[in-house]
Design an enzyme around this catalytic site. Structure first.
Site, PDB file in Angstrom:
ATOM      1  N   GLY A  47       0.842  -1.242   0.087  1.00 47.62           N
ATOM      2  CA  GLY A  47      -0.078  -0.068   0.135  1.00 47.62           C
ATOM      3  C   GLY A  47       0.820   1.121   0.123  1.00 47.62           C
ATOM      4  O   GLY A  47       1.995   1.307   0.685  1.00 47.62           O
ATOM      5  N   GLN A  52       2.899  10.182   1.577  1.00 41.43           N
ATOM      6  CA  GLN A  52       4.182   9.304   1.363  1.00 41.43           C
ATOM      7  C   GLN A  52       5.006   9.694   0.361  1.00 41.43           C
ATOM      8  O   GLN A  52       6.154   9.408   0.107  1.00 41.43           O
ATOM      9  CB  GLN A  52       3.847   7.651   1.520  1.00 41.43           C
ATOM     10  CG  GLN A  52       3.412   7.256   2.644  1.00 41.43           C
ATOM     11  CD  GLN A  52       3.252   5.885   2.760  1.00 41.43           C
ATOM     12  OE1 GLN A  52       2.426   5.086   2.162  1.00 41.43           O
ATOM     13  NE2 GLN A  52       4.298   4.993   3.213  1.00 41.43           N
ATOM     14  N   CYS A  99       6.440  -0.416   6.909  1.00 46.72           N
ATOM     15  CA  CYS A  99       5.833   0.920   6.092  1.00 46.72           C
ATOM     16  C   CYS A  99       6.982   1.442   5.274  1.00 46.72           C
ATOM     17  O   CYS A  99       8.013   1.409   5.788  1.00 46.72           O
ATOM     18  CB  CYS A  99       5.374   1.844   7.340  1.00 46.72           C
ATOM     19  SG  CYS A  99       4.861   3.375   6.668  1.00 46.72           S
ATOM     20  N   LEU A 100       6.642   1.511   4.268  1.00 45.57           N
ATOM     21  CA  LEU A 100       7.649   2.284   3.338  1.00 45.57           C
ATOM     22  C   LEU A 100       8.388   3.599   3.682  1.00 45.57           C
ATOM     23  O   LEU A 100       9.459   4.010   3.544  1.00 45.57           O
ATOM     24  CB  LEU A 100       7.102   2.643   1.878  1.00 45.57           C
ATOM     25  CG  LEU A 100       6.733   1.130   1.118  1.00 45.57           C
ATOM     26  CD1 LEU A 100       5.873   1.477   0.012  1.00 45.57           C
ATOM     27  CD2 LEU A 100       7.756   0.298   0.833  1.00 45.57           C
ATOM     28  N   HIS A 141      -4.207   0.968   7.976  1.00 39.35           N
ATOM     29  CA  HIS A 141      -2.899   1.579   7.795  1.00 39.35           C
ATOM     30  C   HIS A 141      -2.886   2.772   6.869  1.00 39.35           C
ATOM     31  O   HIS A 141      -2.114   3.877   7.191  1.00 39.35           O
ATOM     32  CB  HIS A 141      -1.850   0.441   7.511  1.00 39.35           C
ATOM     33  CG  HIS A 141      -0.490   0.755   7.282  1.00 39.35           C
ATOM     34  ND1 HIS A 141       0.781   0.451   8.099  1.00 39.35           N
ATOM     35  CD2 HIS A 141       0.167   1.717   6.486  1.00 39.35           C
ATOM     36  CE1 HIS A 141       1.673   1.062   7.735  1.00 39.35           C
ATOM     37  NE2 HIS A 141       1.598   1.734   6.779  1.00 39.35           N
ATOM     38  N   GLU A 142      -3.192   2.535   5.644  1.00 37.18           N
ATOM     39  CA  GLU A 142      -3.062   3.571   4.677  1.00 37.18           C
ATOM     40  C   GLU A 142      -3.996   4.819   5.013  1.00 37.18           C
ATOM     41  O   GLU A 142      -3.402   5.861   4.846  1.00 37.18           O
ATOM     42  CB  GLU A 142      -3.450   2.840   3.299  1.00 37.18           C
ATOM     43  CG  GLU A 142      -2.448   2.031   2.680  1.00 37.18           C
ATOM     44  CD  GLU A 142      -1.198   2.050   2.808  1.00 37.18           C
ATOM     45  OE1 GLU A 142      -0.636   3.404   2.708  1.00 37.18           O
ATOM     46  OE2 GLU A 142      -0.269   1.298   3.173  1.00 37.18           O
ATOM     47  N   HIS A 145      -2.509   7.413   7.469  1.00 34.43           N
ATOM     48  CA  HIS A 145      -1.531   8.168   6.543  1.00 34.43           C
ATOM     49  C   HIS A 145      -2.101   9.289   6.230  1.00 34.43           C
ATOM     50  O   HIS A 145      -1.684  10.476   6.260  1.00 34.43           O
ATOM     51  CB  HIS A 145      -0.890   7.600   5.453  1.00 34.43           C
ATOM     52  CG  HIS A 145       0.327   6.476   5.365  1.00 34.43           C
ATOM     53  ND1 HIS A 145       1.486   6.973   6.183  1.00 34.43           N
ATOM     54  CD2 HIS A 145       0.500   5.292   5.512  1.00 34.43           C
ATOM     55  CE1 HIS A 145       2.240   5.877   6.292  1.00 34.43           C
ATOM     56  NE2 HIS A 145       1.803   4.965   5.642  1.00 34.43           N
TER      57      HIS A 145
HETATM   58 NI    NI Z   1       2.727   3.088   5.725  1.00 35.80          NI
END
Ligand code: NI
Length: 175
Positions: A47, A52, A99-100, A141-142, A145
């Site tokens: 995701g 991000q 997480c990226l 999670h997304e 953000h």
């Molecule tokens: Ni993330």
């Protein structure tokens, strides 16, 4: 298309609430979706939310590989615009997340087991569905953000938070 630079924890764009998108079909939004799809594919993640990639708008992309869906069924890559999540019960499930924007780490994070999702898709059409299991986790999670939250702020048990390499060497069993 282009691979976009991913913001890492500490960058202020990851702490602010993102703004709603007025027109999902606008060319700049369509280009952003295409670039985020390429960035997500390059990263190997499941995701990616627009903040991000330094764009504070309410847009996220996610997909679920068959190996991680829990049902054996893959979910194709999709873009969701202005998503709203509503928990359908108080039940929470704890599972691993990375997480990226927080590279190299993972933690066990509690999330609602079952949620209702309303959003617009990349064509501007309404989405209204119920999700459970890993897809529901990824979406929560997304969506966090978009509200300026990263998963470490959701961790309750810090004994299950660490570097991927260490946790692979010293596995932590989740209850
Ligand atoms: Ni993330």
């Amino acid at each position: 298309m282009a691979i976009l630079k991913i913001a890492r924890m500490g960058h202020p764009v990851l702490r602010e609430a993102a703004a709603p998108i007025q027109d999902p079909t606008a060319p700049e939004i369509q280009r952003l979706i295409a670039d985020m799809a390429e960035t997500l594919a390059d990263s190997g993640g499941v995701g990616l939310a627009a903040p991000q990639v330094h764009v504070p708008l309410r847009l996220l992309l996610f997909h679920v590989p068959a190996s991680r869906s829990g049902t054996g069924q893959a979910m194709r890559l999709r873009a969701l615009i202005n998503p709203v999540l509503t928990p359908l019960s108080d039940e929470k499930v704890t599972g691993w997340e990375g997480c990226l924007s927080v590279p190299g780490l993972r933690a066990a994070v509690p999330r609602f087991a079952k949620i209702r999702l309303t959003a617009l898709n990349a064509d501007g059409a309404a989405v209204d569905e119920v999700l459970e299991g890993f897809p529901a986790r990824v979406l929560q999670h997304e969506a966090d953000h978009l509200d300026g939250r990263l998963y470490p702020s959701r961790v309750e048990d810090f004994s299950a938070f660490g570097f991927n390499e260490e946790l692979e060497r010293h596995p932590v069993e989740l209850l």
